[in-house]
Write a protein that holds these residues in place. Structure first.
Motif, short mmCIF file in Angstrom:
data_model
loop_
_atom_site.label_atom_id
_atom_site.label_comp_id
_atom_site.label_asym_id
_atom_site.label_seq_id
_atom_site.Cartn_x
_atom_site.Cartn_y
_atom_site.Cartn_z
N ALA A 254 37.20 -6.51 -27.97
CA ALA A 254 37.30 -6.94 -26.57
C ALA A 254 37.34 -5.77 -25.61
N VAL A 255 37.53 -4.55 -26.14
CA VAL A 255 37.66 -3.39 -25.27
C VAL A 255 36.29 -2.81 -24.96
N PRO A 256 35.95 -2.70 -23.68
CA PRO A 256 34.66 -2.10 -23.34
C PRO A 256 34.73 -0.59 -23.47
N LYS A 262 26.08 -0.80 -26.24
CA LYS A 262 26.71 -1.88 -25.48
C LYS A 262 26.74 -3.13 -26.34
N GLU A 263 27.74 -3.26 -27.17
CA GLU A 263 27.83 -4.51 -27.94
C GLU A 263 28.50 -5.55 -27.06
N LYS A 264 28.19 -6.80 -27.34
CA LYS A 264 28.76 -7.87 -26.51
C LYS A 264 30.29 -7.86 -26.63
N LEU A 265 30.96 -7.99 -25.51
CA LEU A 265 32.42 -8.08 -25.56
C LEU A 265 32.81 -9.49 -26.00
N VAL A 266 33.77 -9.54 -26.91
CA VAL A 266 34.19 -10.86 -27.40
C VAL A 266 35.67 -11.07 -27.08
N ALA A 267 35.97 -12.17 -26.44
CA ALA A 267 37.36 -12.46 -26.11
C ALA A 267 38.05 -13.10 -27.30
N VAL C 196 43.49 -7.63 -21.99
CA VAL C 196 42.18 -7.23 -22.51
C VAL C 196 41.53 -8.34 -23.32
N SER C 197 42.34 -9.04 -24.11
CA SER C 197 41.76 -10.00 -25.06
C SER C 197 41.11 -11.19 -24.36
N ALA C 200 36.88 -10.85 -21.50
CA ALA C 200 35.49 -11.17 -21.79
C ALA C 200 35.15 -12.61 -21.42
N GLU C 201 36.11 -13.52 -21.66
CA GLU C 201 35.86 -14.94 -21.33
C GLU C 201 35.59 -15.13 -19.85
N SER C 225 34.00 1.20 -17.45
CA SER C 225 33.67 0.69 -18.78
C SER C 225 33.32 -0.79 -18.72
N ARG C 228 30.01 -1.55 -16.84
CA ARG C 228 28.83 -1.28 -17.65
C ARG C 228 28.31 -2.54 -18.33
N TYR C 229 29.22 -3.44 -18.68
CA TYR C 229 28.80 -4.63 -19.42
C TYR C 229 28.32 -5.75 -18.52
#
Lengths: 324, 296, 330
Positions: A254-256, A262-267, C196-197, C200-201, C225, C228-229
């Motif tokens: 989950a940490v960018p 750039k892998e997809k961020l996953v919650a 953080v967890s 993304a959602e 950071s 960027r996404y």
């Protein structure tokens, strides 16, 4: 024996409706000169655990069990009088947001001098000389000791706090989110300073933060906390590159990162539990995609899966086969 | 939180939450029980009072008769039963107290919100008016105003109300100053909300608890003011209040002849009502004042 | 099909006058200003995320508030769908308010603690009278809550903010922002207060609305950071000005301006194996009341030359979709 050994530490807060088990069985240890990162989300108990080491808990908090062995002596069972000999002199703490807690009407130098005089039997002159040395050590012009807090920027105030923490030559410094309120360029300055001082003075450091990237750059080992427990505990490389606990894996995914692919961020779905009513079994099971029936019933033990690598998960062996 | 709670209407849950917190305050509960007793007395005075208190048939004993089985707290200079008068007096004291405090709080609330929200010239003007009223010595001014307007209960309410709003206005204003900088106000503005909408929908509900606590605290001040004005002879002579009783007791020399039963009981009751409201006010303040409340 | 430009700002300035003491005004006539935003240009297209990044006090939040006309611009132009909205009066602005929304950093602060979720989410419809009946209002709120995945909506509608988790609160704030189907959303650090967890959602949710409703986003952050996404393009701000701008990957992977380089090198990386050379900047950003002459970054710049102290550099093209303002590059 390590300098600091925390064993099965339990800290509960008494509130209306019961006890909040903010820290519920925490283990870690620290050698001289090592830096340990204590990481986790808000409310996971990382700050409580740190305050508990120095017994600086709020009035409704108590140590409900476990040991805090500092050079073999149990701080948890010590009298208030004897623990005072450890605070500041042996173990000092940089509180979260402390740079805003400087007294606005006293010159910053005087605040450090007072702290030295309160803990050590020295003359005021010696204390001033020491303060000036400390200012140089943290990269501040000793002239600035005559300034009032509002005349210093946030980064400088944080340096003053670090100087104050080092005032009595402690062996262990606990830093609670020391750079969270600072801008990145200032954060970089402060972290660089802390790394330098840690090496030069052979300090032990416990760094508490939610920012895993800061830990990756500063610490030798990491304890990942979840809902008052240690989920995983290992050296920094293992935690970031070969984590086994599903929570650690989720957190790192989950940490960018500013660098790399750039892998997809996953919650991680859901949110951390209410510690007044923690879920039965493994506390992470409601958010865990690998959870099975046993996770809902039985609490996993913190087990050593490889030398120096601990994790508390029923399926830690199976996790080894699931690529990260 | 259980599922039932979520199904409840929002205001019901608010009240329930408040009550849960209030129940735990010993001070607040003491005040509330005292107040309930006084309310029952005020409502039921005609039924529970042993003797009439108005008209010629109220002269039921000997003037300055000491306490006895027939007259628990003796009689006054006209031979009227003091215990019965005390019960009836509760009505006027509570009525004046509540109404005056309500009026003061209402004025203070509106001035505080308008002043704090708009700022600038409006704020300067309203706050200077507040300062002027604040520095006017309260009691002498009340005496003059009451003397000019003439003795009636409504005038007493008006006099107390018109002078008592300044503290509330300042308190509310300072709260509004910080509230209007909060992002939710900006969010409402970004959604196209008007000033009136923001003031009444967003700011008012956030200062209401504070205003409420102020009102409860204000009641005790108003009860005291009423007693003071009446004691000085500016009260409504056609109604019995504790202040009026003290006034007559003083005028007819009750203290000289040692008629303590005429002086002490009204004093105790005034004190009790003031204490009841002050206790409750503190409890409310503690629960509702955002200064004392921690973020969860 | 070329995406339409939704927001365009030209030479935007916002100077806040400083309140001075009575005595100070006696001795000097000079008016002082905090030059929070001092000449900013950019445009944002449909389905595009433009990130405005920089350290605290660089003027990024003020820029967003000025575009939304929550504060009055001092100078420059703001265009929405080609219409000049820079000086529209409150009434004339109303139809645009519906199409521009904002999401704030702190979901504890941006939701009125005394209002229920229903009141909060329905507010933009209520103040703009965008509903026929209570029934319709309720249906629209329910739909918005479903869209932000607060399901079932009935379970959340009558809750109060303090009864929700941080992530749920931010979802409520997003529901309020999208209920009027805006064309433009300014998101001011929308995830930096969240754990953080769950970040993304929330970012994914915003991304979905971008595609479904063709929203143009102004994403404001100090966290490069995360930027960027989620971003397509980025502008790096320093002391009220954009110093480097362009395609997000080009700017972050190959920064040209010394400030951008230092900023990126200062960001810690969550990978203990990655060893990097770090440019540690000296000092802290100067006072925006008295910005330094010439290039504003020169007092902290490791490469500063004489010209940097005297003349302000122009924005120059340094590559495809990549611009920077620095004398080293001219």
């Amino acid at each position: 024996m390590a300098m600091l050994e925390v064993e099965d530490l339990k800290i509960y807060y008494e509130v209306i409706g019961g006890d909040v088990k903010a820290v519920d069985g925490v283990y870690f240890d620290l050698e001289k000169g090592e830096a340990l990162g204590l990481a986790g989300e808000s409310g996971c108990g990382k700050t409580t655990a740190a305050l508990g080491i120095l017994r600086l808990l709020p009035s409704n908090g108590r140590i409900a069990g476990g040991k805090i062995l500092f050079e073999g002596k149990d701080l948890a069972k010590m009298s208030e009088e004897s623990i005072r000999k450890y605070r500041w002199k042996r173990i000092s703490i940089i509180f979260q947001g402390a740079m805003n807690a400087l007294n606005p009407v006293i010159r910053v130098g005087n605040q450090i001098v007072e702290a030295i005089l309160a803990h050590e039997n020295v003359t005021e002159q010696e204390a001033w000389r020491r303060t000036e040395e400390l200012f140089e050590m943290v990269g501040l012009d000793p002239e600035r000791a005559k300034d009032y807090p509002h005349e210093l920027s946030g980064g400088m105030r944080q340096r003053v706090m670090i100087a104050m923490a080092l005032a009595c030559n402690p062996d262990l410094v606990i830093a609670d989110e020391p750079t969270t309120a600072l801008d990145v360029t200032i954060q970089a300055q402060v972290l660089e300073l802390m790394k330098k001082l840690q090496k030069e003075l052979n300090l032990s450091l416990i760094l508490i933060t939610h920012d895993l990237a800061v830990i990756a750059e500063t610490c030798n080992k990491v304890a990942i906390m979840y809902a008052g427990k240690i989920a995983e505990y290992a050296d920094t490389y293992t935690i970031f590159k070969k984590p086994l606990h599903p929570y650690t894996r989720g957190l790192i995914k989950a940490v960018p990162s500013i660098k790399g692919t750039k892998e997809k961020l996953v919650a991680i779905p859901g949110s951390p539990p209410d510690l007044l009513y923690p879920p039965p079994g493994c506390r992470f099971h409601p958010r865990c995609k690998y959870a099975k029936d046993i996770c809902k019933e039985k609490e996993p033990e913190l087990t050593e899966v490889a030398p120096g690598h601990y994790a508390s998960c029923h399926f830690v062996d199976e996790m080894k086969n699931i690529p990260f | 939180m259980s599922d039932d709670d979520v199904e409840m209407a929002p205001w019901k849950r608010k009240v329930k939450g408040f009550w849960e917190a209030f129940k735990r305050s010993k001070l607040g509960m003491t005040g509330l029980i005292l107040l309930l007793i006084f309310l029952i007395i005020a409502i039921a005075a005609p039924i529970i009072a042993p003797y009439p208190v108005y008209g010629p048939e109220s002269r039921v004993g000997i003037p300055f008769e000491p306490p006895s089985n027939e007259h628990w707290l003796g009689c006054d200079e006209l031979g009227k039963d003091i215990f019965s008068q005390l019960l009836w007096g509760t009505r006027v004291s509570l009525f004046v107290g509540f109404l005056a405090a309500l009026m003061a709080t209402f004025i203070g609330l509106i001035i505080g919100i308008v002043s704090g929200y708009f700022g600038g010239v409006i704020d300067d003007l309203l706050m200077r008016i507040t300062d002027i009223i604040l520095v006017i010595p309260g009691l002498p001014f009340m005496i003059i105003l009451a003397a000019v307007l003439g003795p009636s209960i409504i005038n007493i309410v008006f006099v107390i109300g018109i002078l008592g709003w300044t503290g509330t206005a300042r308190l509310i204003r300072s709260q509004v100053l910080s509230l209007k900088e909060r992002p939710f106000v900006e969010a409402a503005r970004a959604a196209g909300a008007s000033d009136a909408h923001i003031m009444f929908k967003h700011i008012m509900p956030n200062v209401m608890p504070l205003a409420f606590a102020q009102m409860i605290l204000g009641v005790s001040g108003a009860v005291l003011s009423e007693a003071g004005l009446s004691f000085l002879g500016l009260g409504d002579p056609t109604h019995i209040s504790w202040g009026m009783m003290l006034h007559y007791a003083y005028e007819f020399g009750a203290l000289h002849i040692g008629a303590w039963w005429y002086v002490i009981p009204p004093g105790i009751l005034i004190t009790a009502v003031v204490v009841a409201f002050t206790f409750m006010g503190y409890a409310f303040d503690e629960i509702l004042n955002p200064k004392y409340r921690r973020r969860r | 099909m070329e995406n339409k430009t939704v927001i365009k700002v030209e030479n935007l300035r916002k100077w806040f006058p400083i309140r001075r003491s009575f005595f100070a005004t006696l001795f000097s006539k000079e008016e002082l200003y905090v030059k929070a935003v001092d000449g900013v240009d950019f445009e944002i297209k449909e389905r595009e995320v433009f990130c405005l990044a920089g350290e605290s006090g660089c003027g990024k939040t003020t820029t967003a508030r000025t575009i939304l006309r929550l504060v009055e611009p001092t100078d420059g132009k703001i265009y929405f769908d080609g219409d000049d909205i820079t000086h529209l009066k409150t009434k004339e602005l109303k139809p645009y308010r519906i199409k521009m929304q904002i999401i704030f950093q702190d979901p504890y602060e941006s939701l009125n603690p005394r209002l229920s979720v229903f009141d909060i989410v329905s507010e933009p419809l209520q103040v703009n009278k965008l509903y026929e009946s209570q029934r319709e209002l309720k249906e629209k709120v329910a739909t918005a809550l479903e869209e932000v995945e607060l399901i079932p909506p009935e379970r959340f509608m009558y809750r109060f903010p303090h009864e929700l988790s941080g992530g749920q609160r931010q979802r409520v704030a997003i529901a309020r922002a999208i209920i009027t189907r805006p064309r433009f959303i300014a998101a001011d650090e929308p995830v930096s207060m969240l754990d953080v967890s769950i970040r993304a959602e929330i970012l994914e949710l915003m991304d979905r609305f971008k595609r479904e409703f063709n929203i143009a986003y102004l994403y404001i952050t100090h966290d490069l950071s995360t930027a960027r996404y989620v971003s397509d393009r980025i502008g790096i701000m320093y002391l009220g000005k954009i110093v480097e701008t362009g395609n997000i990957d080009k700017v972050l992977d190959d920064p040209q301006h010394p400030y951008t380089q230092a900023l990126i090198s200062a960001i810690p990386v969550p990978d203990p194996t990655m060893k990097r050379k770090r440019v540690i900047l000296r000092g802290e950003p100067p006072n925006p009341i008295y910005p330094p002459p010439g290039c504003r970054f020169h007092p902290r710049c490791p490469y500063a030359k004489d010209v940097c102290k005297e003349k302000e550099p122009e924005m120059v093209k340094v590559g495809e979709e990549h611009y920077a303002a620095c004398w080293l590059l001219s």
